[in-house]
Design a protein around this motif. Structure first.
Motif, PDB file in Angstrom:
ATOM      1  N   MET A  92       0.857  -1.179   0.000  1.00 18.61           N
ATOM      2  CA  MET A  92       0.000   0.000   0.000  1.00 18.61           C
ATOM      3  C   MET A  92       0.896   1.233   0.000  1.00 18.61           C
ATOM      4  N   TRP A  93       0.484   2.243  -0.747  1.00 20.80           N
ATOM      5  CA  TRP A  93       1.181   3.519  -0.805  1.00 20.80           C
ATOM      6  C   TRP A  93       0.372   4.582  -0.071  1.00 20.80           C
ATOM      7  N   ILE A  94       1.087   5.458   0.624  1.00 23.78           N
ATOM      8  CA  ILE A  94       0.470   6.553   1.364  1.00 23.78           C
ATOM      9  C   ILE A  94       1.165   7.839   0.936  1.00 23.78           C
ATOM     10  N   GLY A  95       0.369   8.825   0.540  1.00 21.40           N
ATOM     11  CA  GLY A  95       0.947  10.102   0.141  1.00 21.40           C
ATOM     12  C   GLY A  95       0.211  11.248   0.795  1.00 21.40           C
ATOM     13  N   TRP A  96       0.952  12.302   1.063  1.00 19.81           N
ATOM     14  CA  TRP A  96       0.301  13.483   1.615  1.00 19.81           C
ATOM     15  C   TRP A  96       1.045  14.727   1.154  1.00 19.81           C
ATOM     16  N   ILE A  97       0.319  15.801   1.173  1.00 23.52           N
ATOM     17  CA  ILE A  97       0.878  17.093   0.800  1.00 23.52           C
ATOM     18  C   ILE A  97       0.342  18.134   1.777  1.00 23.52           C
ATOM     19  N   GLU A  98       1.236  19.036   2.194  1.00 23.05           N
ATOM     20  CA  GLU A  98       0.868  20.120   3.098  1.00 23.05           C
ATOM     21  C   GLU A  98       1.108  21.440   2.380  1.00 23.05           C
ATOM     22  N   PHE A  99       0.114  22.295   2.402  1.00 22.10           N
ATOM     23  CA  PHE A  99       0.193  23.594   1.749  1.00 22.10           C
ATOM     24  C   PHE A  99       0.283  24.694   2.788  1.00 22.10           C
ATOM     25  N   ASP A 100       1.199  25.621   2.580  1.00 22.56           N
ATOM     26  CA  ASP A 100       1.261  26.853   3.368  1.00 22.56           C
ATOM     27  C   ASP A 100       0.704  27.943   2.458  1.00 22.56           C
TER      28      ASP A 100
ATOM     29  N   THR B  32     -10.361  15.344  -5.443  1.00 25.36           N
ATOM     30  CA  THR B  32      -9.334  14.340  -5.178  1.00 25.36           C
ATOM     31  C   THR B  32      -9.870  13.079  -4.511  1.00 25.36           C
ATOM     32  N   GLU B  33     -11.044  13.171  -3.891  1.00 27.92           N
ATOM     33  CA  GLU B  33     -11.592  12.069  -3.098  1.00 27.92           C
ATOM     34  C   GLU B  33     -10.592  11.599  -2.040  1.00 27.92           C
ATOM     35  N   ALA B  34      -9.853  12.556  -1.492  1.00 26.72           N
ATOM     36  CA  ALA B  34      -8.846  12.288  -0.473  1.00 26.72           C
ATOM     37  C   ALA B  34      -9.295  12.891   0.858  1.00 26.72           C
TER      38      ALA B  34
ATOM     39  N   VAL C 296      -3.626  17.298   2.597  1.00 31.76           N
ATOM     40  CA  VAL C 296      -4.350  16.327   1.778  1.00 31.76           C
ATOM     41  C   VAL C 296      -3.607  15.007   1.905  1.00 31.76           C
ATOM     42  N   ALA C 297      -4.328  13.935   2.217  1.00 30.83           N
ATOM     43  CA  ALA C 297      -3.712  12.613   2.361  1.00 30.83           C
ATOM     44  C   ALA C 297      -4.524  11.582   1.603  1.00 30.83           C
ATOM     45  N   VAL C 298      -3.807  10.627   1.005  1.00 24.37           N
ATOM     46  CA  VAL C 298      -4.473   9.603   0.210  1.00 24.37           C
ATOM     47  C   VAL C 298      -3.665   8.307   0.300  1.00 24.37           C
ATOM     48  N   ALA C 299      -4.364   7.191   0.243  1.00 26.39           N
ATOM     49  CA  ALA C 299      -3.734   5.872   0.245  1.00 26.39           C
ATOM     50  C   ALA C 299      -4.235   5.097  -0.964  1.00 26.39           C
ATOM     51  N   GLY C 300      -3.378   4.228  -1.497  1.00 25.71           N
ATOM     52  CA  GLY C 300      -3.778   3.428  -2.644  1.00 25.71           C
ATOM     53  C   GLY C 300      -2.748   2.361  -2.956  1.00 25.71           C
ATOM     54  N   SER C 301      -3.051   1.577  -3.968  1.00 33.07           N
ATOM     55  CA  SER C 301      -2.181   0.457  -4.306  1.00 33.07           C
ATOM     56  C   SER C 301      -1.070   0.821  -5.286  1.00 33.07           C
ATOM     57  N   ALA C 302      -1.170   1.972  -5.954  1.00 31.64           N
ATOM     58  CA  ALA C 302      -0.172   2.353  -6.958  1.00 31.64           C
ATOM     59  C   ALA C 302       0.365   3.749  -6.682  1.00 31.64           C
TER      60      ALA C 302
ATOM     61  N   ARG D 118       5.470  17.593   0.107  1.00 33.63           N
ATOM     62  CA  ARG D 118       4.792  16.315  -0.111  1.00 33.63           C
ATOM     63  C   ARG D 118       5.698  15.159   0.265  1.00 33.63           C
ATOM     64  N   ARG D 119       5.040  14.058   0.611  1.00 33.52           N
ATOM     65  CA  ARG D 119       5.743  12.807   0.941  1.00 33.52           C
ATOM     66  C   ARG D 119       4.967  11.662   0.321  1.00 33.52           C
ATOM     67  N   LEU D 120       5.696  10.641  -0.059  1.00 27.86           N
ATOM     68  CA  LEU D 120       5.119   9.431  -0.608  1.00 27.86           C
ATOM     69  C   LEU D 120       5.858   8.268   0.034  1.00 27.86           C
ATOM     70  N   ARG D 121       5.123   7.407   0.680  1.00 29.23           N
ATOM     71  CA  ARG D 121       5.721   6.284   1.396  1.00 29.23           C
ATOM     72  C   ARG D 121       4.992   4.996   1.075  1.00 29.23           C
ATOM     73  N   ARG D 122       5.747   3.930   1.116  1.00 34.91           N
ATOM     74  CA  ARG D 122       5.163   2.593   1.021  1.00 34.91           C
ATOM     75  C   ARG D 122       4.892   2.113   2.439  1.00 34.91           C
ATOM     76  N   SER D 123       3.839   1.385   2.655  1.00 34.99           N
ATOM     77  CA  SER D 123       3.448   1.000   4.013  1.00 34.99           C
ATOM     78  C   SER D 123       4.503   0.162   4.723  1.00 34.99           C
ATOM     79  N   ASP D 124       5.351  -0.534   3.995  1.00 37.85           N
ATOM     80  CA  ASP D 124       6.379  -1.356   4.647  1.00 37.85           C
ATOM     81  C   ASP D 124       7.732  -0.643   4.748  1.00 37.85           C
ATOM     82  N   ASP D 125       7.786   0.670   4.427  1.00 39.11           N
ATOM     83  CA  ASP D 125       9.018   1.454   4.607  1.00 39.11           C
ATOM     84  C   ASP D 125       9.257   1.660   6.093  1.00 39.11           C
ATOM     85  N   ASP D 126      10.522   1.662   6.465  1.00 37.11           N
ATOM     86  CA  ASP D 126      10.846   1.926   7.866  1.00 37.11           C
ATOM     87  C   ASP D 126      11.579   3.209   8.030  1.00 37.11           C
TER      88      ASP D 126
END
Length: 98
Positions: free
Chosen positions: A1-9, A36-38, A56-62, A90-98
Motif C-alpha cells: 500500500m502507498w500513502i501520500g500526503w501534501i501540506e500547503f502553506d 481528489t476524493e482524499a 491532503v492525504a491519500v492511500a492506494g495500491s499504486a 509532499r511525501r510518498l511512502r510505502r506501508s512497509d518502509d521503515d
C-alpha cells in the motif's frame, strides 16, 4: 500500500477576521475533497487571519495514482486567485518502509 500526503502553506488575501478566513478556506477544502476524493483538513495556523495550512492525504495500491492525486490537489490550490500558495511539501511512502 502507498500513502501520500501534501501540506500547503497558503497566504490569504485581504482577510481581517477568522470568519472571513473560514469563508475562503471552506470552499477550497470542499473543492479539494470533490476533486481528489482524499482526506482534506486545515492542519495549522488556526489562529492567524491571513495564513492557513492545509493537508491532503491519500492511500492506494499504486504510487502513480497517489502522485496524480497530489498533483491535482496542488494545481487546484495554486489556481485560486484569492490565495497565494507559499509552499507545498509532499511525501510518498510505502506501508512497509521503515
Amino acid at each position: 500500500m502507498w500513502i501520500g500526503w501534501i501540506e500547503f502553506d497558503v497566504l490569504l488575501g485581504d482577510v481581517h477576521s477568522l470568519k472571513q478566513k473560514r469563508s475562503i478556506v471552506r470552499p477550497i477544502l470542499a473543492e479539494l475533497r470533490r476533486a481528489t476524493e482524499a482526506s482534506v483538513a486545515e492542519v495549522g495556523a488556526h489562529d492567524l487571519h491571513r495564513r492557513v495550512e492545509l493537508g491532503v492525504a491519500v492511500a492506494g495500491s499504486a504510487s502513480d495514482r497517489i502522485t496524480d492525486v497530489l498533483d491535482r490537489a496542488e494545481r487546484l490550490v495554486a489556481a485560486h486567485p484569492e490565495v497565494t500558495l507559499l509552499s507545498a511539501r509532499r511525501r510518498l511512502r510505502r506501508s512497509d518502509d521503515d
